[in-house]
Design a protein around this motif. Structure first.
Motif, short mmCIF file in Angstrom:
data_model
loop_
_atom_site.label_atom_id
_atom_site.label_comp_id
_atom_site.label_asym_id
_atom_site.label_seq_id
_atom_site.Cartn_x
_atom_site.Cartn_y
_atom_site.Cartn_z
N SER A 40 39.33 47.33 46.78
CA SER A 40 38.93 45.94 46.57
C SER A 40 38.40 45.23 47.80
N THR A 61 45.52 44.99 47.75
CA THR A 61 45.39 46.17 46.90
C THR A 61 46.54 47.14 47.12
N TYR A 89 44.23 49.04 40.27
CA TYR A 89 43.93 47.73 40.82
C TYR A 89 44.00 46.69 39.71
N SER A 93 43.10 42.04 42.21
CA SER A 93 42.20 42.17 43.36
C SER A 93 40.80 42.63 42.95
#
Length: 338
Positions: A183, A192, A295, A298
Motif C-alpha cells: 500500500s 499495511t 490488505y 490501506s
C-alpha cells in the motif's frame, strides 16, 4: 466492484505490538508466493558478471547481470517483435517463479523477471537495500535487454516496488499492473504491516502464532531457516481458504530465501518518502485485489494515488488471485493488455 471509494473507510493510527521495533518479532509477511508442485533443480553460477544460457525450456533464456558488483539472476521468455513485460515478484527476499502468471502472458509478450537483490541467486555483496538500489536494478535489467519502454507488473511487495519505479521513471512505462500491491512507503508501510499481522493471527492457532513469532525473531537475528519456517506458515495462511494446502508442496523454492533482504529492505521502505502517485499518466493502470486480500483499509492509499486507474476486485480470492480465482484473474489481465 464499485468505484474507487469502495475501500475508503479510514486508516487506523498508532503502532502495533509487531510494528514497533522495540518489541517487534514479526516484521514482514507480505510475500508474493505461489503453490508449486515441483522443486527447482536448476542452480545458476553467479561467479561471472554476465552469463547467458538456454537451459530450462526451449524458449527460456537466463542471464546474470552485474549491477555495480551486485548480481541479478534474470529469466527471459523471448517473443521477437512483441512488447516487453517486466514482472516484479513479492517478498522482499523471497523470489517467486510466477509460473502461472508467465504462462498467461508469454504467447503475446516478451516476458522478463528477475530474482530481486539479496536472494540466493542474486547476491547483494554491497549490502545496499535502499530503494534507490532497487530502482537501479530495474534500470540495469532494462539496459541489459536494450528495452526503451515496457509494461510493468508487480505483486504484493513487488506491486509497491513497481509504484516506486513508476513515480521516478514514468517515461519508461507502457502500462502498470498492480496485483494486490503493497500500500505504500513510510508510515503507510507500517499500516499495511498491522493489517497483515491481523490476517495471519486470525488464520492460526495459538501455538502456530507463537511459532511464527519465534521464527520471526530468529529471522531478525539473521536465520534463513527460521524465515523459511515462518513463510511456510504464511503461505498456508494465505491459501488455506481458497486452495488445498499441503506442507510438502507449499509455495516457492524456499532455498532461495535469504534473511538479509527481508531484514534490511523494511527500514529502507519506512525511510523512503511517501509516494505522490500519478494523477494523469499517459498509460493504463490497473489495480487488482482479491476480495479477501491481506490488505484492508490501506488499499485506499493506492487507489487515491492513481485516480485514472481501473480498480477491480477478484471474487472468492485472497492475496494470490491467479491461483485463487484464475478465470477472473485472466479476464482482468486480458482486458488490461488488449
Amino acid at each position: 466492484m464499485n468505484e474507487n471509494s469502495f475501500w475508503k473507510k479510514g486508516i487506523t493510527n498508532g503502532s502495533s505490538e509487531f510494528s514497533d521495533p522495540t518489541n517487534s518479532f514479526f516484521i514482514q509477511v507480505k510475500v508474493g508466493g505461489i503453490l508449486q508442485m515441483k522443486n527447482n533443480s536448476h542452480q545458476e553460477d553467479t561467479k561471472t558478471s554476465i552469463i547467458e544460457s538456454n537451459h530450462y525450456e526451449t524458449e527460456m533464456k537466463t542471464a546474470i547481470i552485474d549491477n555495480n558488483g551486485d548480481k541479478l539472476f534474470t529469466v527471459m521468455h523471448p517473443n521477437p517483435g512483441k512488447e516487453t513485460i517486466i514482472l516484479l515478484h513479492g517478498g522482499p527476499g523471497f523470489p517467486s517463479s510466477l509460473t502461472e502468471v508467465i504462462n498467461d502472458l508469454k504467447d503475446h509478450f516478451q516476458i522478463i523477471f528477475f530474482h530481486q537483490r539479496g536472494t540466493k541467486k542474486s547476491p547483494c555483496r554491497s549490502g545496499d537495500y535502499s530503494m534507490e538500489a532497487y530502482l537501479e536494478d530495474i534500470e540495469a535489467v532494462r539496459h541489459f535487454y536494450n528495452i526503451e519502454k515496457f509494461h510493468l507488473w508487480g505483486h504484493s511487495w513487488g506491486g509497491l516496488y513497481a509504484q516506486i519505479y513508476a513515480e521516478k521513471y514514468t517515461d519508461h512505462l507502457l502500462s502498470l499492473f498492480l496485483c494486490s500491491p503493497g500500500s505504500g512507503t513510510n508510515v503507510q508501510w507500517k499500516q499495511t504491516e498491522k493489517e497483515v499481522m491481523k490476517l495471519n493471527k486470525s488464520m492460526t492457532t495459538t501455538w502456530e502464532w507463537t511459532k511464527m513469532g519465534m521464527n520471526s525473531f530468529l529471522g531478525m537475528l539473521g536465520s534463513d531457516n527460521a524465515y523459511k519456517r515462518l513463510f511456510t506458515q504464511v503461505m498456508k495462511n494465505y491459501n488455506k481458504k481458497f486452495v488445498s494446502v499441503d506442507a510438502s508442496i507449499i509455495a516457492e523454492d524456499f532455498d532461495l530465501l535469504k534473511a538479509d533482504p527481508i531484514n534490511k529492505t523494511r527500514p529502507a521502505i519506512v525511510k523512503y518518502p511517501l509516494l505522490k502517485g500519478l494523477s494523469h499518466p499517459d498509460f493504463k493502470i490497473t489495480i487488482l485485489y482479491g476480495d479477501q486480500d491481506i490488505y484492508t483499509v490501506s488499499k485506499s492509499f493506492v487507489i487515491d494515488r492513481y485516480p485514472t486507474a481501473k480498480v477491480v476486485a477478484v471474487p472468492n480470492s485472497g492475496h494470490i488471485p491467479w491461483l485463487h480465482n484464475p478465470d477472473v484473474y485472466k479476464s482482468i489481465v486480458s482486458r488490461h493488455y488488449k
